[in-house]
Design a protein around this motif. Structure first.
Motif, PDB file in Angstrom:
ATOM      1  N   LYS A 275       0.849  -1.185   0.000  1.00  0.00           N
ATOM      2  CA  LYS A 275       0.000   0.000   0.000  1.00  0.00           C
ATOM      3  C   LYS A 275       0.890   1.242   0.000  1.00  0.00           C
ATOM      4  CE  LYS A 275      -3.767  -2.202   2.576  1.00  0.00           C
ATOM      5  NZ  LYS A 275      -4.604  -2.151   3.809  1.00  0.00           N
ATOM      6  N   GLY A 276       0.371   2.314  -0.547  1.00  0.00           N
ATOM      7  CA  GLY A 276       1.159   3.541  -0.608  1.00  0.00           C
ATOM      8  C   GLY A 276       1.587   4.036   0.760  1.00  0.00           C
ATOM      9  N   SER A 277       0.735   3.869   1.765  1.00  0.00           N
ATOM     10  CA  SER A 277       1.053   4.344   3.111  1.00  0.00           C
ATOM     11  C   SER A 277       2.167   3.524   3.758  1.00  0.00           C
ATOM     12  CB  SER A 277      -0.197   4.293   3.986  1.00  0.00           C
ATOM     13  OG  SER A 277      -0.732   2.971   4.036  1.00  0.00           O
ATOM     14  N   GLU A 278       2.435   2.314   3.255  1.00  0.00           N
ATOM     15  CA  GLU A 278       3.477   1.466   3.825  1.00  0.00           C
ATOM     16  C   GLU A 278       4.868   1.796   3.300  1.00  0.00           C
ATOM     17  OE1 GLU A 278       0.748  -2.578   4.403  1.00  0.00           O
ATOM     18  OE2 GLU A 278       2.063  -2.351   2.650  1.00  0.00           O
TER      19      GLU A 278
ATOM     20  N   GLY B 103       7.615   3.973   3.146  1.00  0.00           N
ATOM     21  CA  GLY B 103       8.182   5.143   3.809  1.00  0.00           C
ATOM     22  C   GLY B 103       9.521   4.810   4.438  1.00  0.00           C
TER      23      GLY B 103
ATOM     24  N   TRP C 288       9.634   1.745   6.828  1.00  0.00           N
ATOM     25  CA  TRP C 288       9.776   0.481   6.102  1.00  0.00           C
ATOM     26  C   TRP C 288      11.233   0.264   5.702  1.00  0.00           C
ATOM     27  CZ3 TRP C 288      10.350   0.846   0.469  1.00  0.00           C
ATOM     28  CH2 TRP C 288      10.519  -0.391  -0.148  1.00  0.00           C
TER      29      TRP C 288
ATOM     30  N   GLU D 162      -2.805   6.031  -3.704  1.00  0.00           N
ATOM     31  CA  GLU D 162      -3.209   6.653  -2.447  1.00  0.00           C
ATOM     32  C   GLU D 162      -2.202   6.335  -1.343  1.00  0.00           C
ATOM     33  OE1 GLU D 162      -7.035   6.734   0.641  1.00  0.00           O
ATOM     34  OE2 GLU D 162      -7.043   5.464  -1.152  1.00  0.00           O
ATOM     35  N   GLY D 163      -1.749   7.364  -0.639  1.00  0.00           N
ATOM     36  CA  GLY D 163      -0.806   7.197   0.447  1.00  0.00           C
ATOM     37  C   GLY D 163       0.645   7.335   0.048  1.00  0.00           C
ATOM     38  N   LEU D 164       0.938   7.403  -1.257  1.00  0.00           N
ATOM     39  CA  LEU D 164       2.320   7.523  -1.717  1.00  0.00           C
ATOM     40  C   LEU D 164       2.870   8.943  -1.577  1.00  0.00           C
ATOM     41  CD1 LEU D 164       2.676   5.347  -4.955  1.00  0.00           C
ATOM     42  CD2 LEU D 164       4.063   5.209  -2.891  1.00  0.00           C
ATOM     43  N   GLY D 165       1.980   9.914  -1.354  1.00  0.00           N
ATOM     44  CA  GLY D 165       2.429  11.299  -1.313  1.00  0.00           C
ATOM     45  C   GLY D 165       2.890  11.777  -2.680  1.00  0.00           C
TER      46      GLY D 165
ATOM     47  N   ARG E  31       6.679  10.434  -2.037  1.00  0.00           N
ATOM     48  CA  ARG E  31       7.323  11.018  -0.864  1.00  0.00           C
ATOM     49  C   ARG E  31       8.657  10.349  -0.549  1.00  0.00           C
ATOM     50  NH1 ARG E  31       3.402  10.329   1.946  1.00  0.00           N
ATOM     51  NH2 ARG E  31       3.898   8.215   2.642  1.00  0.00           N
TER      52      ARG E  31
END
Length: 710
Positions: A156-159, A161, A164, A182-185, A262
């Motif tokens: 997922k995009g939020s993972e 970072g 991780w 979504e969540g990748l910034g 991001r």
């Protein structure tokens, strides 16, 4: 005969400010340069007007040139052709040569014979390079090949970072696929965005490098307006399959609609280390972060590694892509180096020279992050619009430098390598040196990369000091004078500090210092960052296992080591209790006579533990086997008349007393081993003397190690 064009290169690599996100960065050298004697300096047309604007000259330079058959001078055809067709000219002379000799006449070619019969168009450039002009040959080449389904992680995009990256040892070592952005910034144009919008944002006259898929060579004199016309042509009516993989858009209106993920912005060396005052319009800096890729159905980008091993982010706005991946193992990179830029690549499948090939399919909305050094080829099944970019980072610098070595060994032109690579490395090294001075802590993975960076900068420093004149000049030009005044001193200090932080005990130019890892001296995470206890580190360095007698000497390793389970047994024995008032008891017990059973002896409980380790290895003459046996015995007498000597110090324990050696006795390290043939009996610790306890009992323990080799 008049010359009509001046082609500079037939390669598919990207220009410094035009390196596609991935299937573009073809570091592959897929076609040979057409004219070896061509120089890259801009020639001036003698017929150009003195007041001609720079922009007009730039456009003219992209048009056809003609050479006078008398004086051999080159002219822009637009300046001297008077609107004629250059392809129809046979012999051509400039005006001064015509005036000098009236016998000279411009002649034309005879008209070509035409036929209504439809003929297959042949690419003679491809034939000259040894490859037929057939874009489908790449797909036919891999028919029947073993291609595995990818094992790569879906996230997922939020993972995705920094957390991780720091906590997962496998992060940024294999490609990852993010199915939803979504969540990748990340910021991308809307789904309705098309190639028409790209042309509108950049302008129809904007030059673009177009790849002929059949030959994998650049096609000159293309603009976005011409590309848009080709894009909207029916697939069946397109003369060739073409691909755009190196349209860099930094600083353009289109760039305002694209923002990398991001994690890319947080890792990118250009973002982190290149001074902000030296980026943007009017400055020369690595423009590799924003690319627009446009490929039609059937396009293929052959095997390549992104320049300098840079990592890639790759987003499918609409369309589809099929990636084929090969791991960047040392063997696979060596195979790629042999394959790249040679005749072998025109008729061989690189996958046959490597261990395994993985296939990944991407569709609209998917984003992929490709880590350092992965070898890949890309197929486009349908017309596709992609946005992506390249970035260097601090989590795999050794592989980045290895890929750069491959580029140098295969003679990739500087134009197609990572722009300002060495200067960017100096900026990164200067920043890491400041951080290390400030006692910043880094993970072992980053320290390993910074150490490789420091070694590279030291090699650049040696080039300044010992290289030939041109090499010294180039090495000095690559140093950013705005930040670095003494480059060799900075490089060597960085290497020293990063080795100290990583646990090296010494530092020299030959890199013979050895690491004292945290696991070696039992320290925690802080030791990995150089905050270990100095006394413990020195003790570990002086241990026999880590002693290096000579600079380039390496101890031979064992092929197999088996450690057998500990054997335990207990028994009762009647032996004389040692008289600790005499100094002879140590000699009796080390020689083995002290534990002889006698009728008038006192009953003692003996606990015996036995450990065995067997090692084997190959030698030049055969094999060597070593058997290491360690026996630990603990003797406990419940009661007896013997008492402690007044000169003994003792500790009290509920189960017995463990005494220490009397004053004047040799310390444990000075007890000498007695050798007999191949078996060696050695007392590791002196026998423990008896002492009184509240229960009247005493204890003594003897550790005996028996080692035999065979």
């Amino acid at each position: 005969m008049a010359r009509s064009t001046r082609r500079r290169s037939g390669r598919t690599q990207k220009t410094p400010d035009g390196v596609g996100a991935t299937d573009d960065d073809s570091q592959t050298h897929l076609a040979q340069e057409r004219e070896e004697g061509w120089k890259d300096e801009d020639d001036k047309c003698p017929a150009c007007e003195d007041g001609q604007k720079e922009g007009e000259q730039s456009v003219a330079d992209k048009e056809k040139w003609v050479r006078c058959d008398a004086c051999k001078t080159w002219f822009h055809w637009r300046c001297v052709g008077e609107g004629g067709d250059l392809d129809a000219v046979d012999k051509w002379f400039c005006r001064p040569c015509l005036d000098a000799d009236p016998a000279r006449v411009i002649t034309m070619k005879p008209p070509a014979r035409k036929s209504a019969r439809k003929k297959t168009q042949r690419d003679y450039a491809g034939l000259n390079a040894g490859s037929e002009a057939d874009p489908g040959r790449f797909l036919r080449m891999m028919e029947g090949k073993a291609i595995k389904r990818d094992p790569f992680r879906r996230m997922k995009g939020s993972e995705v970072g920094l957390e991780w990256l720091e906590n997962d040892e496998g992060a940024m070592r294999e490609p990852v696929l993010i199915e939803e952005e979504e969540g990748l910034g990340m910021k991308m144009p809307p789904a309705s965005f098309t190639v028409d919008d790209v042309v509108e944002a950049l302008g129809e006259d904007h030059p673009v490098e177009v790849i002929d898929v059949a030959t994998q060579a650049n096609t000159p004199n293309w603009t976005l307006g011409k590309w848009l016309e080709y894009w909207h042509t029916e697939p069946s009516k397109r003369d060739k399959i073409r691909n755009v993989i190196s349209l860099e858009i930094s600083g353009s209106p289109l760039a305002d609609q694209v923002l990398p993920p991001r994690i890319v912005r947080e890792l990118d060396w250009v973002e982190k280390f290149w001074p902000n005052t030296k980026k943007g319009r009017g400055h020369n800096y690595p423009k590799v972060q924003l690319y627009c890729l446009m490929g039609v159905g059937g396009a293929w980008t052959d095997w390549h590694i992104d320049f300098a091993g840079s990592s890639v982010y790759y987003h499918i706005l609409h369309g589809a892509k099929v990636f084929y991946f090969i791991r960047p193992t040392p063997a696979n990179l060596a195979a790629y180096e042999r394959w790249s830029g040679t005749e072998v690549q025109n008729h061989s499948w690189l996958g046959d020279m490597c261990d395994e090939v993985f296939k990944v399919e991407l569709k609209t909305g998917n984003t992929m992050i490709i880590p350092t050094g992965w070898i890949h080829a890309v197929y486009t099944p349908t017309d596709t619009l992609v946005f992506g970019g390249n970035f260097l980072h601090s989590y795999n610098v050794p592989t980045q430098l290895r890929v750069r070595e491959i580029e140098l060994s295969t003679h990739v032109p500087k134009k197609f390598r990572f722009p300002f690579f060495v200067k960017l490395c100096w900026y990164a090294g200067e920043k890491y040196l400041r951080d290390l001075k400030a006692k910043e802590e880094f993970s072992p993975r980053v320290l390993e990369s910074v150490e490789a960076l420091a070694d590279f900068l030291v090699s650049e420093s040696r080039m300044m000091e010992r290289g030939n004149e041109s090499a010294r000049r180039q090495a000095k030009e690559d140093v950013p004078g705005d930040r670095i005044k003494d480059a060799p001193a900075l490089a060597r200090e960085l290497r020293w500090r990063v080795r100290q932080a990583a646990g090296y005990s010494s530092d020299d130019d030959s890199r013979s210092g050895r690491k004292t890892k945290a696991a070696m001296n039992g320290e925690g995470a802080g030791a990995a960052n150089g905050v270990s206890n100095k006394r413990k580190r020195l003790a570990a360095e002086s241990s026999e296992d880590n002693m290096e007698l000579f600079r380039n000497f390496k101890r031979p390793t064992w092929d197999r080591v088996d450690e057998r389970p500990t054997e335990k047994e207990g028994r009762l024995a009647k032996v004389r209790r040692p008289d600790t008032t005499s100094e002879d008891w140590t000699r009796e017990w080390t020689s083995g006579s002290g534990d002889a059973e006698v009728e008038d002896g006192q009953e003692a409980h003996v606990e015996r533990k036995r450990d065995v380790i067997v090692k084997v290895r190959r030698t030049a003459k055969g094999l060597e086997r070593q058997r290491v046996e360690r026996v630990l015995e603990e003797w406990v007498w419940n009661e007896g008349p013997s008492g402690p000597s007044p000169s003994l110090s003792s500790k009290t324990d509920p189960g017995g007393v463990t005494g220490t050696a009397a004053a004047g006795q040799p310390p444990p390290g000075e007890v000498k081993a007695e050798s007999g043939g191949q078996d060696t009996v050695m007392v590791e610790n002196p026998p423990l003397v008896e002492g009184e306890t509240e229960g009247g009992g005493s204890s003594g323990s003897t550790a005996v190690a028996v080692e035999s080799t065979g």
